[in-house]
Structures are given as structure tokens and as C-alpha cells.
Design an enzyme around this catalytic site. Structure first.
Site, PDB file in Angstrom:
ATOM      1  N   TYR A  36     -12.065   0.336   0.747  1.00 49.50           N
ATOM      2  CA  TYR A  36     -12.006   0.113   2.197  1.00 49.50           C
ATOM      3  C   TYR A  36     -13.061  -0.849   2.710  1.00 49.50           C
ATOM      4  O   TYR A  36     -14.027  -1.167   2.009  1.00 49.50           O
ATOM      5  CB  TYR A  36     -12.171   1.462   2.910  1.00 49.50           C
ATOM      6  CG  TYR A  36     -10.911   2.300   2.838  1.00 49.50           C
ATOM      7  CD1 TYR A  36     -10.076   2.419   3.943  1.00 49.50           C
ATOM      8  CD2 TYR A  36     -10.529   2.936   1.665  1.00 49.50           C
ATOM      9  CE1 TYR A  36      -8.904   3.165   3.875  1.00 49.50           C
ATOM     10  CE2 TYR A  36      -9.360   3.692   1.592  1.00 49.50           C
ATOM     11  CZ  TYR A  36      -8.561   3.796   2.704  1.00 49.50           C
ATOM     12  OH  TYR A  36      -7.407   4.525   2.641  1.00 49.50           O
ATOM     13  N   HIS A  55      -0.335   2.776   7.093  1.00 49.93           N
ATOM     14  CA  HIS A  55      -0.476   3.235   5.713  1.00 49.93           C
ATOM     15  C   HIS A  55       0.878   3.577   5.071  1.00 49.93           C
ATOM     16  O   HIS A  55       1.770   4.091   5.763  1.00 49.93           O
ATOM     17  CB  HIS A  55      -1.337   4.505   5.696  1.00 49.93           C
ATOM     18  CG  HIS A  55      -2.646   4.313   5.010  1.00 49.93           C
ATOM     19  ND1 HIS A  55      -3.741   3.755   5.614  1.00 49.93           N
ATOM     20  CD2 HIS A  55      -3.042   4.620   3.744  1.00 49.93           C
ATOM     21  CE1 HIS A  55      -4.747   3.727   4.770  1.00 49.93           C
ATOM     22  NE2 HIS A  55      -4.356   4.246   3.619  1.00 49.93           N
ATOM     23  N   HIS A 113       0.818  -1.214   0.000  1.00 49.26           N
ATOM     24  CA  HIS A 113       0.000   0.000   0.000  1.00 49.26           C
ATOM     25  C   HIS A 113       0.858   1.274   0.000  1.00 49.26           C
ATOM     26  O   HIS A 113       0.516   2.290   0.600  1.00 49.26           O
ATOM     27  CB  HIS A 113      -0.981  -0.007   1.183  1.00 49.26           C
ATOM     28  CG  HIS A 113      -2.107   0.959   1.008  1.00 49.26           C
ATOM     29  ND1 HIS A 113      -2.856   1.017  -0.147  1.00 49.26           N
ATOM     30  CD2 HIS A 113      -2.621   1.914   1.821  1.00 49.26           C
ATOM     31  CE1 HIS A 113      -3.767   1.958  -0.016  1.00 49.26           C
ATOM     32  NE2 HIS A 113      -3.659   2.522   1.162  1.00 49.26           N
ATOM     33  N   GLU A 151      -8.923  -2.583   2.119  1.00 55.88           N
ATOM     34  CA  GLU A 151      -8.177  -1.995   3.220  1.00 55.88           C
ATOM     35  C   GLU A 151      -9.078  -2.084   4.440  1.00 55.88           C
ATOM     36  O   GLU A 151     -10.028  -1.318   4.571  1.00 55.88           O
ATOM     37  CB  GLU A 151      -7.841  -0.542   2.906  1.00 55.88           C
ATOM     38  CG  GLU A 151      -7.014  -0.379   1.648  1.00 55.88           C
ATOM     39  CD  GLU A 151      -6.599   1.068   1.436  1.00 55.88           C
ATOM     40  OE1 GLU A 151      -6.146   1.709   2.393  1.00 55.88           O
ATOM     41  OE2 GLU A 151      -6.748   1.566   0.312  1.00 55.88           O
ATOM     42  N   SER A 176      -2.416   5.637  10.297  1.00 54.21           N
ATOM     43  CA  SER A 176      -1.501   6.552   9.627  1.00 54.21           C
ATOM     44  C   SER A 176      -0.082   6.442  10.191  1.00 54.21           C
ATOM     45  O   SER A 176       0.099   6.152  11.373  1.00 54.21           O
ATOM     46  CB  SER A 176      -2.015   7.980   9.830  1.00 54.21           C
ATOM     47  OG  SER A 176      -1.037   8.915   9.434  1.00 54.21           O
ATOM     48  N   ASP A 219      20.556   3.384  -8.504  1.00 59.29           N
ATOM     49  CA  ASP A 219      19.335   4.184  -8.323  1.00 59.29           C
ATOM     50  C   ASP A 219      18.406   3.586  -7.279  1.00 59.29           C
ATOM     51  O   ASP A 219      17.384   4.164  -6.946  1.00 59.29           O
ATOM     52  CB  ASP A 219      18.620   4.417  -9.666  1.00 59.29           C
ATOM     53  CG  ASP A 219      18.151   3.130 -10.342  1.00 59.29           C
ATOM     54  OD1 ASP A 219      18.132   2.073  -9.691  1.00 59.29           O
ATOM     55  OD2 ASP A 219      17.787   3.200 -11.538  1.00 59.29           O
ATOM     56  N   THR A 261      20.696   8.207  -3.133  1.00 57.94           N
ATOM     57  CA  THR A 261      20.848   8.718  -4.503  1.00 57.94           C
ATOM     58  C   THR A 261      19.483   9.093  -5.063  1.00 57.94           C
ATOM     59  O   THR A 261      18.457   8.571  -4.612  1.00 57.94           O
ATOM     60  CB  THR A 261      21.442   7.656  -5.451  1.00 57.94           C
ATOM     61  OG1 THR A 261      20.516   6.570  -5.540  1.00 57.94           O
ATOM     62  CG2 THR A 261      22.790   7.170  -4.980  1.00 57.94           C
TER      63      THR A 261
END
Ligand SMILES: *[C@@H]1O[C@H](CO)[C@@H](O)[C@H](O)[C@H]1NC(C)=O
Ligand SMILES: *[C@@H]1O[C@H](CO)[C@@H](O)[C@H](O)[C@H]1NC(C)=O
Ligand SMILES: *[C@@H]1O[C@H](CO)[C@@H](O)[C@H](O)[C@H]1NC(C)=O
Ligand SMILES: *[C@@H]1O[C@H](CO)[C@@H](O)[C@H](O)[C@H]1NC(C)=O
Ligand SMILES: *[C@@H]1O[C@H](CO)[C@@H](O)[C@H](O)[C@H]1NC(C)=O
Length: 707
Positions: A500, A225, A116, A461, A277, A642, A647
Site C-alpha cells: 500500500y 477493491h 486487484h 495500492e 471497498s 466454463d 456455469t
């Protein structure tokens, strides 16, 4: 003597019976799609298109097979994505069956779970609502994702060996917080009193070792999350769980390849994060110290919006991401090293595709065709959406202006309005079918068994309390069928995406999570009822019935910008330096950033999977290392790619001279970097206007010193 032998054999047999050994395999592969011009999936922020790479995104695969009969196996894959596409899974299974036959890998025993993360390219979900949020169904994103997942599974397949599994659980504090506390409080007090926190703080770790005790990998589950990196970011990365996996892989594989792809594979999987959160300091109106929760009575002053703050917000959202990721990594390794609770027992799996919108619970409680409520448009404190247009969280009534607008799209039927009560319908997604259904109604649930540990998944979710109720219901059904349970783990969103799932009580509040629960107030009950069937099928040793998965990809649209030919200034070649590194007389030191820019092609010309668009190289003339760049002087050793956190590969299209672009390579020097001579490298491809031929190019900066 004879009696002694009998005793020994009986003893051995009972030993075999008790310690059920496993075979295990782990694998990792790159699934980074186009890093330029394609919208990121998650925030639905128009204009949030990719402009390069902070870290690559990966699929990590784990196979557990029965030692006696290794055709009995399960495959768990953790993908660094916002969610999983049902079509992605379908294509993965098709590809696996081409390679390994029809019976070894099936939709029943392969679970594709998502972290997620909100910072990867979109376009792998086939329903119109999700397509609209990223401007289309994008094969350019989907195909490398399918290939990478298959490759991770193939690598796990090739590494299968006798091994051991352990399960450990512990609390991890200061790493997640509720973001819809007002909804959570709607749940009955009696139920809430059974739990210490209003989000799940438990981290669960499944540890993998070879039978000789060599570390092979881990899967951690923790509900939080993937929104540490906010909706202004334009560089692909795996958010806090991606960072956690990166630092964990690197810690155990110090001598592995530079992108962290050694033998040890660590996955940070998602759980019931719906209302959870990573912004652990709480939510505030931007630019103020006024706390807020996104509801109407908590309206922020004009010009400011209600946003969550992570632990490093004063520095940057990347710093918050690093902290939340590091904390998950540290706890996972602590649990992994315990090696307690060795698992043994049966390997089994079931999956079921069912039409949730046609279900009726207890004869009267109907599930609905999907629809999204008004608060869906408000977004959350982790990514406010249309708050300036009059949307806020917990809206149980529509507004006149938007009622008129939304009715142009589709006026909900009376049946739909009644079914979805008290949700004021903003988007009647279940009754619009142009150009294809807007949200799915055929959903897949799945259940894995590893001895007395179970892993359950849905494409939704789940909020904190939804996850707890689902796990409890599965456990009690298993117990009622005489099956012992140590733990039921919830992993998801997996195998598809269906927004959700809030509890019935939370749904009444119609904050963002309730408004985004598409199938009405009884969505969770429908999941629980269907899991009961899955548990029964597993207990009876019978197959679970499924309905076919529809495929709308042939009627999909794609509004993302097409890839055009690349142009360069007449005086330059592709790969030439535009701005060289600033060579400092005393060299660079910790805390400074080195950068150089190059005449570039569009990175969409070649995704460089399992490779890199940039290198940081160190001059080591006496080195015998094999990690050198093949087309360069072998005295230069690649020390960063990368995929590394320190970086950045930035890609910018020149807006005035169409087709011209620049790659900006940046490297943050820190105190772990050894003194020496270094250079930056850029690796790209350009497409010519004639014949659409794609050609590779590269360039290096002037060497510079680090003190
Ligand atoms: C979320 O939980 C924290 C800590 O338990 C609490 O202080 C806060 O009030 C809660 N937030 C909401 C929106 O209820
Ligand atoms: C957290 O883990 C502990 C120990 O396994 C367990 O007793 C508790 O019920 C778990 N909490 C939740 C919310 O699952
Ligand atoms: C989002 O992240 C950027 C970069 O760290 C930061 O400047 C900005 O303030 C953040 N936005 C919010 C609302 O926190
Ligand atoms: C359905 O009935 C069962 C058994 O009476 C009950 O436990 C459950 O809560 C009911 N479900 C709903 C959605 O009312
Ligand atoms: C929204 O929530 C706030 C506080 O969380 C509450 O005071 C208000 O009445 C709610 N509004 C609606 C329409 O439910």
C-alpha cells in the site's frame, strides 16, 4: 487559382497538425492458471486453494500508435489479477522482443496493470512475503500468465488500424465506499474540503473506435477493491471488474464467440483503491446489526468478526459481485457511447526503475527499508485476518506476546524502528533476506502520454487521498513544463507489487493501509519526487534512468502440493458419469440448477487455455452453425463454457482414495434460456503413473429438457 491552391494546402496542413490521428488495436487472451490445489492470491487465507472455475481470467491489451510514425506506440494491458509481477513484465518484454525486435515493445511503452481481483491463483510475485502468502513462486501460474499477456498483445498488434479515441468522465454512485474513514479524516481539513466524497466516485472511460466508427473497445478506470467475492470462495473468477468486462464484451459482441471474445474488448482497470471497498452497505459484526470498523474500540462480540457487506449480501457474495460489476459495466457503456473529447496529439511513454528505500526527501526525510506494522496482520473489513489473535486495525503499539514471536524472526535495528515511526514493526521485511528479500525495494513507475491525457502507474495500492495528491502533482509538474493536461489517470497496481501507499497523515493512524505502507511515512512523497523526474525527462525528450531489476526466481521455494498421477475406479473410465442429471418429466425452468458429475483427472494436467472444461450444449438438428463441438455430433451446439457466469466447474479430489477425483458441472437456468433439449459436457485430462503421459478424456450427461 494558384492562391486558392496555396490556401487549400495551408488549410490541409494545419488540419493535419491539429487532428493528430491514431492507429489502434485491441486483443484479449486467457491467463487462467491452475484452478486446483494452488492458493488464491490476495486474502492470504491458508487453505483457500482453487477447486475449479466460476469464470476464466483474462488479459486485455490495447495499442495506440502515432498515425504518421506507428513505431511510436504505447501498450496498455489490463490483467485480471491481484497485482502484477515485476518478473512477469520482464518475461513479457523478453518474449515480445524475440517476436518483434528490440525497439517496438520495451519496458518503457508496455504497462501491465492489475484489476486487484482476490480470486485467482497466486505464485507470480518473487518476494518472500508474497510467496509465503500463497506457499511459493509457482511457475505453473506464472507461465500461462506471461504467455496469455503476450498473446493478447500479439492479437492487438495484428489488429492495429486507423482509429479514434475519446475520453469521458462521470460519477458512479453506490458502487464503492471508504473502509478506513478514520485514516482519511487524518488528512488536513482544507484538503478534504476540496472533494465532495471520501473516496473517488469518478469513472474515466477511454473509448476506441475504428476511423469508420466501428466500436473496438474501451478501458474504464474506477477505484474499488476486487473483494466482492469473499475469502471462502474456491472458484477462480475476476471479481467485480471481471464480471463487468464479461457482461460488457457480451453485450457488444452478441454474435462473438461464446466466451465473449469478439472484436470488441472491454477492460475494467483499477485506480486508487487502497482504502476503497465494494461492500457498500458498510461493515458489521457478523450475525449482528452492530456496525464496526475493525479497530480495538469497535471490537465485535466473541465469535463474530467485523465484515463489510455488499449490496447483495443477503443472497450471497456472488450476488454482490454481480451488482457491483453490472453497475460499472452500465456506466462505462454510457460514457463510451457519448464519444466526446476526441483525443489528438503526441504519443509518448517513460518508465523508471528506482530504489525507493535509498531516497531522502528535502535533505532530511528518509525513506526506509520495507517493514509491515501490526495492523497488517489484522487484515481489513474486506477480509479480516488474525483478529482472534489480538490484532486489530490502528495499532500504534505492539503487544508483548507478538513482540517476542516476531523478534525470533528478526529484531528490527534502531535505525529501522526510528525510520518507520510511528509504525510498530511486526515483520521487518527489509532486513530479512532468507531465502530472498521479503518485499521489493526496486520499484517501477510509468507515465503514458496520449495528447493531453496521461496515464500514471505505480506498483502500490494508493489510498484515495494518495491517488489525488499524486495526480495533482503530476498535472502541476506537466503544466510547469508548459504541457497542457486534460486528465491524469492513475492505473494500478501495475508492473510489480509493493503493497500500500497511504498519505503521511494516514500513516500516523496505522490502520491496515498505513501499516502495509512498507517504506515509511514518506512513501508518497518519494513517488511524487520520482514522477517529477519522469515528467522532466518526457518534457525534455530525454530518456529516464533506471536501475536493473533483480531476479530471485532461481532461489525461490514452492510448497504447494505437487501434481500426482490420476486414478479411477476399476469399473469406470475417465469421463464416465458419476451422478447424472436428474431428468425431470416437465423439464427444468428458470431458477433451477442442473448438475452432473464425472470421473475426472486433475485440471492441472491441461489448463485448457482459450478452451473450456465444461460445455452446456443445445440440440439443434437443423443448425448450420460452425460453433459445434468438433469431436461430437454436429447437431449439438455449445451455448455455455466454463467462462460463463451461470456455469460452475467444480473439481474435488477424493481424500480417502488418493489420486481419484470428480468434476461437478453446474448450470443455473434462467429466463433467457430458450426451451429445448440440452446436455452438459465435461472435458479433462489424466496423467498415468507410468511415463507421466497425459491423455484427454470427456463425457456427456443424459440430455434433458428446458421448458
Ligand atoms: C465512510 O463513508 C460513509 C459514507 O460517506 C460514512 O457514512 C462512514 O461513516 C464512513 N466510514 C468510516 C469508517 O468513516
Ligand atoms: C471528477 O471529474 C470531474 C469532471 O471531470 C472533475 O472536475 C473532478 O475534479 C473529478 N474529481 C476527482 C476527485 O478527481
Ligand atoms: C462469504 O460468502 C459466502 C458465500 O456467499 C457466504 O455464505 C458468507 O456468509 C460470506 N461471509 C461473510 C463474512 O460475509
Ligand atoms: C519538500 O519541500 C517541498 C518544497 O518546499 C514541499 O512542498 C514538500 O512538501 C516537502 N516534502 C516533504 C516530504 O516534506
Ligand atoms: C483507533 O481508532 C479509534 C476510532 O477510530 C480511536 O478511538 C482510538 O483511539 C484509536 N486507537 C489508536 C491506538 O490510535
Amino acid at each position: 487559382m494558384f492562391i486558392y491552391w496555396i490556401q487549400l494546402i495551408v488549410c490541409l496542413l494545419s488540419y493535419i497538425n491539429i487532428i493528430h490521428a491514431y492507429k489502434v488495436g485491441t486483443g484479449i487472451a486467457d491467463i487462467t492458471g491452475p484452478c486446483a490445489q494452488i492458493m488464491f492470491m490476495g486474502y492470504a487465507e491458508l487453505g483457500q486453494t482453487g477447486e475449479g472455475i466460476r469464470q476464466r481470467i483474462w488479459a486485455r491489451a490495447y495499442i495506440v500508435a502515432d498515425d504518421q510514425d506507428d513505431t511510436k506506440r504505447i501498450v496498455f494491458v489490463n490483467t485480471e489479477t491481484q497485482s502484477m509481477g515485476d518478473i512477469v513484465k520482464k518475461r513479457v518484454i523478453q518474449s515480445l522482443q524475440k517476436q518483434y525486435g528490440k525497439s517496438l515493445y520495451t519496458e518503457q511503452n508496455v504497462m501491465l496493470s492489475s484489476t486487484h481481483s482476490h480470486s485467482g491463483p497466486g505464485g507470480y510475485l518473487q518476494q518472500a512475503l508474497y510467496e509465503l502468502s500463497v506457499l511459493g513462486w509457482i511457475e505453473e501460474t506464472t507461465q500461462p500468465m506471461v504467455q496469455g499477456i503476450v498473446q493478447a498483445i500479439a492479437r492487438a498488434h495484428d489488429s492495429v488500424q486507423p482509429g479514434k479515441l475519446h475520453l469521458a468522465v462521470d460519477e458512479l454512485l453506490d458502487t464503492n465506499i471508504n473502509r478506513s474513514g478514520a485514516s482519511y479524516l487524518m488528512n488536513p481539513l482544507e484538503e478534504r474540503k476540496q472533494y465532495k466524497y471520501n473516496v473517488d466516485k469518478n469513472m474515466t472511460v477511454l473509448g476506441f473506435h475504428s476511423s469508420a466508427g466501428e466500436p473496438l473497445g474501451l478501458i474504464s478506470w474506477f477505484a474499488v477493491h476486487g473483494v466482492s467475492v469473499n475469502n471462502t470462495n474456491r472458484l477462480i473468477n475476476g471479481d467485480n471488474k471481471g464480471y463487468a468486462a464479461y457482461v460488457t464484451d457480451r453485450k457488444i459482441n452478441p454474435h462473438g464467440t461464446l466466451s465473449g471474445k469478439g472484436k470488441f474488448v472491454a477492460a475494467f482497470a483499477q485506480s486508487n483503491e487502497g482504502d476503497v471497498s465494494p461492500n457498500t452497505l458498510g461493515s458489521f459484526c457478523t450475525g449482528t446489526t452492530i456496525s464496526c470498523d475493525g479497530s480495538k474500540n469497535d471490537k465485535c462480540p466473541t465469535g463474530s468478526s467485523c465484515n463489510g457487506r455488499g449490496p447483495g449480501w443477503k443472497t450471497s457474495d456472488y450476488e454482490s459481485n454481480r451488482i457491483i460489476g453490472q453497475q460499472q459495466s452500465d456506466k462505462a457503456l454510457e460514457l463510451y457511447e457519448k464519444q466526446e473529447n476526441q483525443l489528438n496529439g503526441i504519443i509518448d511513454s517513460r518508465s523508471k526503475l528506482f530504489d525507493i528505500s535509498k531516497m531522502v526527501i528535502n535533505g532530511t526525510k528518509k525513506l526506509c527499508r520495507p517493514a509491515m506494522g501490526y495492523a497488517f496482520a489484522a487484515g481489513t473489513t474486506d477480509g479480516p485476518a488474525l483478529t482472534t489473535l489480538g490484532f486489530y486495525q490502528n495499532m500504534t503499539h505492539g503487544t508483548l506476546g507478538w513482540d517476542i514471536v516476531k523478534d525470533i524472526l528478526r529484531t528490527p535495528t534502531k535505525e529501522q524502528t526510528d525510520c518507520q515511526q510511528p509504525k510498530p514493526i511486526l515483520l521487518d521485511t527489509g532486513e530479512i533476506t532468507i531465502p530472498n528479500p521479503w518485499q521489493p525495494t526496486i520499484l517501477e513507475i510509468q507515465l503514458f502520454r496520449l495528447g493531453d491525457v496521461f496515464i500514471a502507474s505505480t506498483p502500490s495500492e494508493l489510498t484515495t487521498m494518495s491517488g489525488r495528491r499524486l495526480r495533482r502533482a503530476i498535472k502541476s509538474r506537466l503544466n510547469s513544463r508548459g504541457i497542457q493536461v486534460q486528465d491524469v489517470i492513475y492505473s494500478g497496481p501495475a508492473n510489480g507489487y509493493a503493497s500500500y501507499c497511504a498519505t503521511y497523515e494516514e500513516y500516523q493512524k496505522q490502520r491496515y493501509e498505513g501499516a502495509s505502507t512498507p517504506y515509511g511515512p514518506h512513501t508518497l512523497s518519494a513517488y511524487i519526487e520520482t514522477f517529477n523526474e519522469l515528467v522532466d525527462a518526457m518534457a525534455n525528450g530525454s530518456p529516464a534512468s533506471s536501475v536493473p531489476l533483480p531476479d530471485y526466481t532461481n532461489q525461490a521455494f514452492n510448497l504447494s502440493p505437487p501434481k500426482i498421477a490420476d486414478f479411477k475406479p476399476i469399473t469406470h473410465q475417465f469421463g464416465d458419469i458419476v451422478t447424472d442429471v436428474v431428468v425431470k418429466p416437465n423439464g427444468y425452468s428458470s431458477g433451477q440448477t442442473v448438475s452432473a458429475s464425472f470421473v475426472a483427472g486433475n485440471p492441472r494436467n491441461n489448463l485448457m487455455l482459450d478452451k473450456t472444461y465444461l460445455t452446456v450444449e443445445r440440440y439443434m438438428p437443423s443448425s448450420t452453425s460452425t460453433k459445434t463441438n468438433t469431436n461430437a455430433d454436429s447437431s449439438w451446439v455449445v451455448i455455455r463454457t466454463d467462462n460463463d457466469w451461470d456455469t460452475r466447474f467444480n473439481w474435488k479430489r477424493n481424500q480417502v482414495l488418493l489420486g481419484r477425483s470428480t468434476a461437478i458441472i453446474e448450470w443455473d437456468v434462467d429466463d433467457t434460456v430458450e426451451a429445448g433439449t440440452y446436455r452438459l459436457g465435461y472435458f479433462g485430462h489424466h496423467q498415468s503413473i507410468l511415463k507421466k503421459r497425459v491423455t484427454a478424456h470427456h463425457g456427456y450427461s443424459t440430455p434433458f429438457e428446458v421448458q
